[in-house]
Design a protein around this motif. Structure first.
Motif, mmCIF file in Angstrom:
data_model
loop_
_atom_site.group_PDB
_atom_site.id
_atom_site.type_symbol
_atom_site.label_atom_id
_atom_site.label_comp_id
_atom_site.label_asym_id
_atom_site.label_seq_id
_atom_site.Cartn_x
_atom_site.Cartn_y
_atom_site.Cartn_z
ATOM 1 N N PRO A 77 -1.017 -68.011 12.850
ATOM 2 C CA PRO A 77 -0.992 -67.643 11.429
ATOM 3 C C PRO A 77 -2.180 -67.156 10.861
ATOM 4 N N ASN A 78 -3.219 -68.054 11.184
ATOM 5 C CA ASN A 78 -4.571 -67.877 10.558
ATOM 6 C C ASN A 78 -5.326 -66.967 11.316
ATOM 7 N N ARG A 79 -5.299 -66.682 12.669
ATOM 8 C CA ARG A 79 -6.168 -65.863 13.545
ATOM 9 C C ARG A 79 -5.615 -64.352 13.620
ATOM 10 N N PHE A 80 -4.480 -64.087 13.367
ATOM 11 C CA PHE A 80 -3.872 -62.718 13.498
ATOM 12 C C PHE A 80 -4.363 -62.010 12.214
ATOM 13 N N PRO A 81 -4.068 -62.514 11.030
ATOM 14 C CA PRO A 81 -4.423 -61.687 9.673
ATOM 15 C C PRO A 81 -5.927 -61.471 9.830
ATOM 16 N N GLN A 82 -6.830 -62.461 10.250
ATOM 17 C CA GLN A 82 -8.157 -61.861 10.253
ATOM 18 C C GLN A 82 -8.700 -60.986 11.172
ATOM 19 N N ILE A 128 6.724 -65.995 15.524
ATOM 20 C CA ILE A 128 7.216 -64.660 15.263
ATOM 21 C C ILE A 128 6.576 -64.029 14.019
ATOM 22 N N LEU A 129 6.580 -64.531 12.931
ATOM 23 C CA LEU A 129 5.881 -63.815 11.795
ATOM 24 C C LEU A 129 4.738 -63.423 12.130
ATOM 25 N N PRO A 130 3.577 -64.090 12.652
ATOM 26 C CA PRO A 130 2.362 -63.576 12.933
ATOM 27 C C PRO A 130 2.500 -62.252 13.679
ATOM 28 N N ILE A 131 3.385 -62.326 15.009
ATOM 29 C CA ILE A 131 3.540 -61.255 15.575
ATOM 30 C C ILE A 131 4.000 -60.089 14.886
ATOM 31 N N ARG A 132 4.846 -60.169 13.976
ATOM 32 C CA ARG A 132 5.315 -59.160 13.077
ATOM 33 C C ARG A 132 4.608 -58.336 12.412
ATOM 34 N N ASN A 133 3.441 -59.361 11.783
ATOM 35 C CA ASN A 133 2.431 -58.628 10.804
ATOM 36 C C ASN A 133 1.554 -57.753 11.826
ATOM 37 N N VAL A 134 1.263 -58.187 12.941
ATOM 38 C CA VAL A 134 0.320 -57.356 13.633
ATOM 39 C C VAL A 134 1.106 -55.875 13.791
ATOM 40 N N SER A 135 2.168 -55.964 14.127
ATOM 41 C CA SER A 135 2.889 -54.480 14.468
ATOM 42 C C SER A 135 2.998 -53.896 12.986
ATOM 43 N N GLU A 136 3.464 -54.738 11.931
ATOM 44 C CA GLU A 136 3.527 -53.800 10.440
ATOM 45 C C GLU A 136 2.108 -53.472 10.166
ATOM 46 N N ALA A 137 1.284 -53.788 10.825
ATOM 47 C CA ALA A 137 -0.139 -53.318 10.382
ATOM 48 C C ALA A 137 -0.416 -52.199 11.401
ATOM 49 N N GLY A 138 0.176 -51.723 12.097
ATOM 50 C CA GLY A 138 0.232 -50.357 12.953
ATOM 51 C C GLY A 138 -0.092 -50.621 14.262
ATOM 52 N N HIS A 139 -0.230 -51.769 14.790
ATOM 53 C CA HIS A 139 -0.730 -52.140 16.125
ATOM 54 C C HIS A 139 0.458 -52.004 17.154
ATOM 55 N N ARG A 140 0.476 -51.884 18.248
ATOM 56 C CA ARG A 140 1.107 -51.744 19.532
ATOM 57 C C ARG A 140 1.170 -53.211 20.143
ATOM 58 N N ILE A 141 2.162 -54.231 20.244
ATOM 59 C CA ILE A 141 1.850 -55.338 20.542
ATOM 60 C C ILE A 141 2.897 -55.763 21.783
ATOM 61 N N VAL A 142 2.525 -55.945 22.990
ATOM 62 C CA VAL A 142 3.419 -56.460 24.064
ATOM 63 C C VAL A 142 3.502 -58.154 23.943
ATOM 64 N N VAL A 143 4.390 -58.711 24.119
ATOM 65 C CA VAL A 143 4.563 -59.913 24.335
ATOM 66 C C VAL A 143 5.328 -60.524 25.628
ATOM 67 N N VAL A 144 4.737 -61.071 26.347
ATOM 68 C CA VAL A 144 5.185 -61.627 27.655
ATOM 69 C C VAL A 144 6.006 -62.844 27.258
ATOM 70 N N CYS A 145 7.509 -62.799 27.789
ATOM 71 C CA CYS A 145 8.286 -63.925 27.850
ATOM 72 C C CYS A 145 8.885 -64.316 29.107
ATOM 73 N N ASP A 146 8.180 -65.515 29.502
ATOM 74 C CA ASP A 146 8.395 -65.827 30.948
ATOM 75 C C ASP A 146 9.870 -66.439 30.843
ATOM 76 N N MET A 147 10.701 -66.187 32.078
ATOM 77 C CA MET A 147 11.921 -66.725 32.313
ATOM 78 C C MET A 147 11.970 -68.044 32.609
ATOM 79 N N MET A 148 12.885 -68.843 31.919
ATOM 80 C CA MET A 148 13.272 -70.213 32.429
ATOM 81 C C MET A 148 13.868 -70.403 33.836
ATOM 82 N N ASP A 149 13.430 -71.200 34.667
ATOM 83 C CA ASP A 149 13.903 -71.363 35.965
ATOM 84 C C ASP A 149 15.160 -72.403 36.006
#
Length: 206
Positions: A77-82, A128-149
């Motif tokens: 929440p602090n790092r992505f806006p900067q 979730i909200l920090p990730i959304r903010n990056v996309s709404e600023a116009g960037h392309r973001i890929v988030v890796v979601c590892d599967m549970m075993d």
């Protein structure tokens, strides 16, 4: 996440059983090749030989692929806006991975168990909200979601909390992501493939 207010950015949720930096790069589309590439490494180093080796291996896999690397195990929440303020031009961001971020939030010092609703809100606010903010600023973001075993056999209160947080985070991400791809043996299988120029407020059922 792509909204009507800002249709420039895209978010892709990438599902991978065995995270491999070289294979993850294959999820990028051709339109991103000319963009500046950033890699968000989320693993917290506890000093153990296993963690140290995994971090070393991931760094080696990224060599020569044009990534600028940021070591962010928490504090989105602090790092992505900067970062967004400092990088106005559209860029490609690869965040690996969601499981590390959830674990870092869940097991951070001093954090006590909460109700499901409270923990879900923590996931939404801190991840979730920090990730959304990056996309709404116009960037392309890929988030890796590892599967549970499911066959891991680990059934502790801590793992149950982790599983609950992961489900909440993945559901939030999938509900708004304009693309979902599962990588198996290095090959991407698009569950939902984003359309160029597409605007999305909510995703389809599949």
């Amino acid at each position: 996440f792509t909204s009507q207010a800002s249709a420039r950015g895209k978010t892709t949720a990438l599902i991978n059983e065995l995270i491999d930096g070289q294979k993850v790069v294959q999820a990028y589309g051709n339109e991103e090749q000319s963009m500046e590439r950033w890699y968000i490494a989320t693993m917290h180093s506890d000093g153990s030989p296993e963690t140290t080796e995994r971090i070393r291996r991931h760094r080696q896999q990224r060599q020569g692929k044009g990534f600028h690397t940021l070591e962010w195990s928490c504090g989105l929440p602090n790092r992505f806006p900067q970062w967004v303020e400092q990088h106005p031009e559209p860029a490609s961001v690869l965040l690996e991975d969601l499981g590390n971020l959830v674990a870092n939030e869940l097991f951070s010092p001093g954090r006590l168990p909460q109700s499901f609703e409270e923990e879900a809100e923590t996931v939404r606010k801190n991840l979730i909200l920090p990730i959304r903010n990056v996309s709404e600023a116009g960037h392309r973001i890929v988030v890796v979601c590892d599967m549970m075993d499911e066959d891991s056999g680990i059934d502790t209160p801590e793992m149950k909390r982790f599983d609950r947080w992961m489900q909440s985070a993945q559901q939030e991400l999938a509900a708004e992501a304009d693309g979902i791809v599962e990588v198996v043996a290095g090959f991407p299988n698009w569950i939902r493939k984003p359309t160029k120029g597409q605007e999305r407020n909510q995703c389809s059922d599949h």
